[in-house]
Structure formats: structure tokens, C-alpha cells
Design a protein around this motif. Structure first.
Motif, short mmCIF file in Angstrom:
data_model
loop_
_atom_site.label_atom_id
_atom_site.label_comp_id
_atom_site.label_asym_id
_atom_site.label_seq_id
_atom_site.Cartn_x
_atom_site.Cartn_y
_atom_site.Cartn_z
N ASP A 217 43.38 47.88 30.89
CA ASP A 217 43.09 46.29 31.07
C ASP A 217 41.68 45.80 30.56
O ASP A 217 40.66 46.35 31.24
CB ASP A 217 43.02 45.93 32.75
CG ASP A 217 42.86 44.80 32.90
OD1 ASP A 217 43.03 43.70 32.08
OD2 ASP A 217 42.65 44.23 33.97
N GLU A 218 41.71 45.33 29.41
CA GLU A 218 40.43 44.98 28.75
C GLU A 218 40.59 43.79 27.80
O GLU A 218 41.74 43.69 27.53
CB GLU A 218 39.69 46.25 28.08
CG GLU A 218 40.79 46.74 26.74
CD GLU A 218 40.35 47.80 26.07
OE1 GLU A 218 39.17 48.45 26.46
OE2 GLU A 218 40.72 48.29 25.00
N SER A 241 55.74 39.00 31.85
CA SER A 241 54.89 40.19 32.53
C SER A 241 55.52 40.60 33.69
O SER A 241 55.96 39.62 34.38
CB SER A 241 53.43 39.89 32.63
OG SER A 241 53.34 38.63 33.34
N ARG A 242 55.59 41.87 34.06
CA ARG A 242 56.28 42.16 35.47
C ARG A 242 55.25 43.15 35.97
O ARG A 242 54.53 44.12 35.40
CB ARG A 242 57.38 42.80 35.27
CG ARG A 242 58.64 41.92 34.77
CD ARG A 242 58.90 40.91 35.88
NE ARG A 242 59.21 41.57 37.18
CZ ARG A 242 58.83 41.03 38.31
NH1 ARG A 242 58.31 39.66 38.60
NH2 ARG A 242 59.19 41.75 39.65
N PRO A 243 54.70 43.26 37.23
CA PRO A 243 53.72 44.25 37.76
C PRO A 243 54.41 45.31 37.77
O PRO A 243 55.67 45.70 38.20
CB PRO A 243 53.51 43.53 39.34
CG PRO A 243 54.98 42.52 39.57
CD PRO A 243 55.28 42.11 38.29
N ALA A 247 49.15 49.15 41.24
CA ALA A 247 47.85 48.60 41.51
C ALA A 247 47.84 47.17 41.24
O ALA A 247 48.45 46.80 40.40
CB ALA A 247 46.80 49.41 40.73
N LEU A 248 46.83 46.42 41.81
CA LEU A 248 46.82 45.08 41.31
C LEU A 248 46.15 44.80 39.90
O LEU A 248 45.43 45.76 39.48
CB LEU A 248 45.74 44.20 42.17
CG LEU A 248 46.08 43.90 43.65
CD1 LEU A 248 45.23 43.35 44.26
CD2 LEU A 248 47.43 42.80 43.43
N GLY A 249 46.90 44.04 38.97
CA GLY A 249 46.42 43.79 37.70
C GLY A 249 47.09 44.75 36.86
O GLY A 249 46.54 44.64 35.59
#
Length: 322
Positions: A217-218, A241-243, A247-249
Motif C-alpha cells: 500500500d503505497e 476492488s474487494r477486501p 487487514a484494513l486497507g
């Protein structure tokens, strides 16, 4: 000489009879005359394929109004050994049905009307219901057929139900109104899923589906993922997008790209994506439902990629004129 008839294949689909999924399965020529197995959810349909209880499963993957079907996307992303081999479009039409002998005037005259319906179907008929039956309440049904069945057998305390048009072919219902949906152009996209097989031969009007994760995540990570396609002239017809769930994010991306894995530009993009992403799930290359030919600039044609590779080989080999 053997006279044994070939063994019939089984196709799993979201049932019972009369659903939109059954209407999608009816579009598959090779499924006609075979065994159609109704199941209660997407997971069960795909599990039938993985467990060799079904040759293939028909599942809904995307609705033009509600977007992607998250349960189907998540299942395809996490269950190994599955391939999409075809897609089918079904127009979304809804009927308002009631027990035999009921009239629409009787329903409208009631002080309060309970309407059974699947949440997605109810949401797509809300404006029509608000105009014609403003004094109503909604009770949730598991499917567009279950709404009518529950109304008929009393398991749902409803006077009317929102159902797929095909329900009238299988159950004794009174059709009070047809085409009660608020969006006349609404459609649902279904995919036929089998076990792992080689993709069907390219037709020139193909689509490739896959799921990919970002390495971290950057800033710019998603852009770099998308550039694997844009720099090779590949259009994306779906990006959701799908989680991932750990973890969150943390997200995975469901992608539909125009073209076939055997196209030079698509193969090159997938190799680039594989180098970039920690997890790429190839779901399949298959003919588009609309059979629309995929066009691209000449610099992204197969010949351009082959010529570029030959030029590079010549440079490395020190060939004259390279």
C-alpha cells in the motif's frame, strides 16, 4: 459396436427453476438436454465443479445497476482450479405476482401491502412500487423465485411478490403487472465456470478475467498495476476492488480486460503483472457475450510485438542491420 449413450453432463445453477440464472443457462447450446442441478447459492454451485459433481456452473457476476456480485467475485478469487469459459447477458425484467385470483385493484385498495422480494430486485423496483403501491412494506426473500414460493406457501407473510418473469411458467401465480423494474435497460452478466481447462480459441471478440493484488500500500501502486495494461493498448471493461480480509486497507482487484491471453499484447501484460503483483489469479479468456470485436492501434498488434522481439534478438546476436 457399443450402443451406450454418452453420459449426460451436470450443470449447477442458482435455483429453483424460473430464476434469471436458469435463463442464462438456457443460452448455452451444449447444456441443452443435459442435467440441470439447482442449488441455493454461488458457493455451492462452484463447489459442485471443484468436487466433480458438475461439469460446469452458471453464476451471476455483474449487474448493470448494482455492479459486481461480491460473493461470486470473492469465490472466484479464492477457490483454486476454476476457469470462466463463457459469458451470457440476461435482461433484468421483474413481474409483480400474487396468489391466483388476486387483482391489482384489490392490492392497491389495501391499507398496507407486504411485498416479498430479493433485496436487489426490490431496490430495482422501488420507484414503481412507490408510485403504484405507496403503502407497502418489504419482506426479504432469498431469491426472485423464493419470494413467489414463500408468498404461495405462507412461509413469507406477503400478499404480493417481485419475481422473475419465468416464475409464471413453473408456479401457479397471478401476474398483476409486468416490467415493474425502474430501469428498462438493466441486464445481468453471467459466466459459465468449469474446472481448469485451456482457454477457448480466440475469436477476436474476447475478454480476459483475472484477480490481482498490489505488492504494498503505497502511492502509485494502483497506477503501476493499471500501466501493465495501458502501455500495451489494452482496455479494461471492469475494475473493482474487494477486501482481502486479513487487514484494513488490503484489497484485491477484479479485472476484465479486452482481449485473449493468446494475443501478444495480453500475454505481455500478464507477464508484466505477474512480475509486479504477489498474487495473480487467471480466471480465463473467453468470447464476449456481445461478440463485439476488440480493436486496437496497429502498434499493439501481434505483428508489432513479434517484430520487436525479433529486433531485440538480432541486437543480442550481433546480426547485421540490427
Amino acid at each position: 459396436m457399443s450402443t451406450d449413450a454418452p453420459e449426460r453432463r451436470t450443470y449447477s445453477y442458482l435455483g429453483p427453476a424460473g430464476t434469471f440464472t436458469e435463463a442464462a443457462l438456457a443460452q448455452v447450446p451444449e447444456a441443452r438436454g443435459q442435467i440441470w442441478r439447482p442449488v441455493s447459492n454461488v458457493g455451492q454451485a462452484l463447489d459442485d465443479v471443484v468436487g466433480n459433481r458438475a461439469h460446469a456452473a452458471m453464476i451471476a457476476i455483474e449487474n448493470s445497476v448494482e455492479g459486481g456480485v461480491s460473493s461470486a467475485q470473492d469465490a472466484l478469487a479464492t477457490i483454486p482450479g476454476l476457469r470462466i469459459v463463457g459469458e451470457y447477458i440476461v435482461p433484468v425484467r421483474f413481474s409483480l405476482v400474487a396468489p391466483p385470483g388476486t387483482t391489482l385493484d384489490e392490492i392497491v385498495a389495501r391499507d398496507l401491502v407486504t411485498v416479498a422480494g430479493h433485496p436487489v430486485a426490490y431496490a430495482q423496483c422501488l420507484a414503481w412500487l412507490g408510485q403504484r403501491i405507496p403503502h407497502h412494506e418489504h419482506i426479504v426473500a432469498a431469491s426472485n423465485v423464493a419470494s413467489a414460493v414463500g408468498m404461495l406457501d405462507g412461509s413469507l407473510p406477503a400478499q404480493v411478490a417481485i419475481a422473475a418473469p419465468g416464475v409464471a411458467d413453473h408456479y401457479d401465480v397471478e401476474v398483476l403487472a409486468e416490467n415493474v423494474g425502474d430501469n428498462a435497460s438493466a441486464v445481468t452478466r453471467f459466466v459459465l465456470v468449469t474446472g481448469t481447462v485451456a482457454p477457448p480459441a480466440p475469436t477476436g471478440a474476447d475478454k480476459t478475467s483475472l484477480v490481482a493484488e498490489l505488492p504494498k500500500d503505497e502511492p502509485g501502486a494502483l497506477l503501476e498495476l493499471l500501466e501493465q495494461f495501458s502501455t500495451r493498448g489494452i482496455n479494461l471493461s471492469l475494475l473493482e476492488s474487494r477486501p482481502i480480509g486479513d487487514a484494513l486497507g488490503r484489497y484485491r482487484f477484479v479485472i476484465d480486460a479486452d482481449g485473449h491471453v493468446s494475443d501478444e499484447r495480453m500475454a505481455d501484460a500478464l507477464m508484466g503483472l505477474r512480475r509486479f503483483s504477489p498474487s495473480v489469479v487467471f480466471l480465463g479468456s473467453y468470447p464476449r457475450a456481445d461478440r463485439r470485436v476488440v480493436h486496437h492501434p496497429d502498434r499493439y498488434g501481434d505483428d508489432a510485438f513479434v517484430e520487436a522481439r525479433d529486433w531485440l534478438r538480432g541486437l543480442i546476436a550481433g546480426e547485421p542491420g540490427s
